[in-house]
Scaffold this active site. Structure first.
Site, PDB file in Angstrom:
ATOM      1  N   CYS A  36       0.831  -1.199   0.000  1.00  0.00           N
ATOM      2  CA  CYS A  36       0.000   0.000   0.000  1.00  0.00           C
ATOM      3  C   CYS A  36       0.874   1.261   0.000  1.00  0.00           C
ATOM      4  O   CYS A  36       1.853   1.329   0.748  1.00  0.00           O
ATOM      5  CB  CYS A  36      -0.890  -0.016   1.243  1.00  0.00           C
ATOM      6  N   CYS A  41      -6.951   2.415  -1.788  1.00  0.00           N
ATOM      7  CA  CYS A  41      -6.856   1.843  -0.447  1.00  0.00           C
ATOM      8  C   CYS A  41      -7.134   0.357  -0.576  1.00  0.00           C
ATOM      9  O   CYS A  41      -8.061  -0.051  -1.274  1.00  0.00           O
ATOM     10  CB  CYS A  41      -7.878   2.531   0.453  1.00  0.00           C
ATOM     11  N   GLU A  55     -31.487   1.127  21.496  1.00  0.00           N
ATOM     12  CA  GLU A  55     -30.420   1.804  20.753  1.00  0.00           C
ATOM     13  C   GLU A  55     -30.554   3.311  20.970  1.00  0.00           C
ATOM     14  O   GLU A  55     -31.662   3.841  21.042  1.00  0.00           O
ATOM     15  CB  GLU A  55     -30.564   1.428  19.266  1.00  0.00           C
ATOM     16  N   CYS A  88     -16.255  -5.121  20.167  1.00  0.00           N
ATOM     17  CA  CYS A  88     -15.183  -4.675  19.264  1.00  0.00           C
ATOM     18  C   CYS A  88     -13.968  -4.222  20.072  1.00  0.00           C
ATOM     19  O   CYS A  88     -13.029  -3.658  19.509  1.00  0.00           O
ATOM     20  CB  CYS A  88     -15.687  -3.549  18.358  1.00  0.00           C
TER      21      CYS A  88
HETATM   22  C1  LIG Z   1     -21.055  -1.819  17.801  1.00  0.00           C
HETATM   23  S1  LIG Z   1     -22.555  -1.054  17.318  1.00  0.00           S
HETATM   24  C2  LIG Z   1     -23.595  -2.452  17.168  1.00  0.00           C
HETATM   25  C3  LIG Z   1     -24.866  -2.267  16.389  1.00  0.00           C
HETATM   26  C4  LIG Z   1     -25.582  -3.534  15.944  1.00  0.00           C
HETATM   27  N1  LIG Z   1     -25.733  -4.482  17.020  1.00  0.00           N
HETATM   28  C5  LIG Z   1     -24.927  -4.151  14.737  1.00  0.00           C
HETATM   29  O1  LIG Z   1     -24.385  -5.261  14.818  1.00  0.00           O
HETATM   30  O2  LIG Z   1     -24.952  -3.515  13.667  1.00  0.00           O
HETATM   31  C6  LIG Z   1     -23.035  -0.272  18.794  1.00  0.00           C
HETATM   32  C7  LIG Z   1     -24.327   0.490  18.712  1.00  0.00           C
HETATM   33  O3  LIG Z   1     -24.603   0.999  20.018  1.00  0.00           O
HETATM   34  C8  LIG Z   1     -25.151   2.309  19.896  1.00  0.00           C
HETATM   35  N2  LIG Z   1     -24.895   2.926  21.221  1.00  0.00           N
HETATM   36  C9  LIG Z   1     -23.773   3.526  21.664  1.00  0.00           C
HETATM   37  N3  LIG Z   1     -23.899   3.852  22.964  1.00  0.00           N
HETATM   38  C10 LIG Z   1     -25.130   3.447  23.358  1.00  0.00           C
HETATM   39  C11 LIG Z   1     -25.851   3.479  24.583  1.00  0.00           C
HETATM   40  N4  LIG Z   1     -25.303   3.995  25.687  1.00  0.00           N
HETATM   41  N5  LIG Z   1     -27.092   2.965  24.614  1.00  0.00           N
HETATM   42  C12 LIG Z   1     -27.650   2.440  23.494  1.00  0.00           C
HETATM   43  N6  LIG Z   1     -27.016   2.356  22.306  1.00  0.00           N
HETATM   44  C13 LIG Z   1     -25.765   2.860  22.239  1.00  0.00           C
HETATM   45  C14 LIG Z   1     -24.466   2.904  18.706  1.00  0.00           C
HETATM   46  O4  LIG Z   1     -25.221   3.932  18.137  1.00  0.00           O
HETATM   47  C15 LIG Z   1     -24.364   1.669  17.772  1.00  0.00           C
HETATM   48  O5  LIG Z   1     -25.500   1.581  16.944  1.00  0.00           O
END
Ligand SMILES: C[S@@+](CC[C@H](N)C(=O)[O-])C[C@H]1O[C@@H](n2cnc3c(N)ncnc32)[C@H](O)[C@@H]1O
Length: 451
Positions: A71, A157, A331, A407
């Site tokens: 890259c 990329c 969410e 993650c």
């Molecule tokens: C890692 S993503 C996972 C989303 C979904 N489960 C997926 O696999 O696509 C984390 C999600 O948590 C939401 N989030 C972050 N902080 C939060 C909170 N305190 N309460 C509820 N949702 C939250 C974010 O907006 C995001 O959509």
């Protein structure tokens, strides 16, 4: 030891960001770009009280896992950290990192091999390029250089979708050809801030979001005509307005310039609509593997009530919902909850209820005021993990199984430690959602003790 000293060191491990780790008389030095097992000559860049940083001057003994970098912007760009390492070995590194984190907390658990990709290139479905100005005052678009906000022009990329890159390139040409000003973080002036291009890898539908400062966007029709003529895959073009002095990319206001304001994609046979403000996993090939493992861990029979906490647009719960008694999703992003409701409807998931708000506020209330219970709980929080009150509420509700998708393995281990009061952790599977970067996704299953 002081700045600019030169030393020869053995690399004894790799750290959280993929950097090499060396010890000199017990003092730890982090060496980006070095691989465990290598002997390298380094120059000391910085010395702090507890550790230092070095840069590789010469590789004296190279690792058998070292690979030619493919890259042009690596390692300046902040995207990949592991382009110089054999792909299969990066999977081993990630598995070992997770194993070590659990071991450090004395948590005994089986960590399965990291699930990798057959073709770990061009896998991302979302490109997010900032605009900036180079040293000569000319506009640039690309990625931020590591630990800085200098934009590196990015032509090709290795992890972005190729069509998304072509679309972004055309947006940039349009901006230059029409003398549209580029936002400067220094004086907070200028119009365009970010170009975001998303693709449904299965539907081949593309959405462009142009993040701009406030003010009139006179070239709207011209942009829409040019882009949609060139790329029939574009189903939606959205202007997002962000006039704040902030690192957060998106502002609150969206204006749909073309199309419906969303694109569709499909995961595990379920259709999903995705709008600009909603989270959607960036590597859909691996997402299917991740969700399949999470669903396998849940051992659903069709009779269970399910919590889908941090549900985004509802993907995990909907994929797991076949015949479920009830599905509850929570969410924080209102647009994502709107998408989740539509997605439940699109996929004929009838027994579902979605709540907008922070899990830490909504879940305890639902449990207390409506006595809502679940047999299986999926949790998929952002990198900072769960607030303690979320874990405490789950310890009260006692779902039979908790499937934790994470993650960030460090916060996963921290949260699992709390849940071990009532749960046993059975197995953990890392999934390589972000090949060639040091990030790793993990899915863990916990079962209630004594049932
Ligand atoms: C890692 S993503 C996972 C989303 C979904 N489960 C997926 O696999 O696509 C984390 C999600 O948590 C939401 N989030 C972050 N902080 C939060 C909170 N305190 N309460 C509820 N949702 C939250 C974010 O907006 C995001 O959509």
């Amino acid at each position: 030891m002081k700045k600019n000293d030169e030393l020869i060191v053995d690399i004894i491990d790799n750290g959280m960001d993929g950097e090499g780790i060396a010890k000199v008389d017990g003092f730890t030095i982090f060496v980006p770009g070095a691989i465990c097992g290598e002997k390298v000559k380094i120059g000391i860049v910085k010395v702090l009280k507890t550790h230092g940083f070095g840069r590789v001057i010469e590789i004296i003994e190279s690792s058998k896992y070292r690979r030619e970098n493919d890259c042009k912007t690596f390692p300046r760009c902040g995207g990949c950290d592991l382009r110089h390492v054999d792909y299969n070995y990066t999977l081993e590194m990630k598995e070992k990192r997770i194993e070590n984190l659990f071991k450090k907390e004395k948590i005994d658990v089986t960590v399965k091999p990291c699930v990798g990709m057959d073709d770990p290139f061009f896998y991302r479905n979302k490109l997010q390029y900032p605009f900036g100005v180079n040293k000569d005052g000319k506009p640039v678009m690309g990625v931020f250089a590591k630990r800085s906000h200098n934009v590196i022009e990015t032509k090709e990329c290795m992890i972005q979708d190729k069509l998304c890159q072509k679309v972004a390139e055309s947006v940039f040409e349009f901006i230059k050809n029409n003398n549209i000003s580029v936002y400067s973080e220094e004086n907070l002036k200028g119009f365009v801030r970010h170009c975001i291009v998303r693709i449904g890898k299965k539907s081949n539908e593309v959405m462009v979001t142009l993040v701009t400062n406030k003010g009139e966007f006179k070239e709207t029709n011209k942009l829409v005509n040019e882009l949609t003529t060139k790329f029939p895959e574009i189903k939606s073009i959205v202007r997002n307005i962000n006039d704040k002095n902030t690192n957060v990319i998106l502002g609150r206001e969206n204006e749909v310039l073309f199309g419906s304001g969303y694109i569709k994609d499909n995961l595990l046979g379920f259709d999903f609509e995705i709008s600009p403000m909603s989270f959607y996993q960036v590597n859909p090939i691996q997402t299917e593997k991740l969700y399949s493992k999470a669903i396998e861990y849940a051992e659903l029979t069709g009779k269970e009530s399910i919590f889908d906490l941090y549900c985004g647009i509802g993907t995990i719960g909907i994929c797991a919902s076949k015949g479920a008694k009830m599905l509850y999703g929570i969410e924080t992003v209102p647009e994502a909850i709107e998408d989740a409701k539509k997605n439940a409807y699109l996929n004929n998931v009838e027994n579902s209820e979605y709540f907008v708000g922070n899990v830490e506020d909504v879940l305890p209330k639902l449990v207390e005021e409506r006595d809502i219970k679940a047999d299986v709980c999926f949790i998929d929080p952002p990198r900072k993990g769960c607030e303690t009150i979320v874990l405490e509420t789950l310890l009260k509700v006692k779902p039979e199984k908790i499937v934790y998708v994470s993650c960030n393995p460090a916060t996963l281990v921290r949260d699992v430690k709390v849940l071990l009061d009532e749960y046993e952790i059975k197995e953990v599977t890392p999934v390589d959602m972000f090949p060639y970067t040091s990030h790793v996704e993990t899915v863990a299953v916990l079962k209630l003790k004594n049932i």
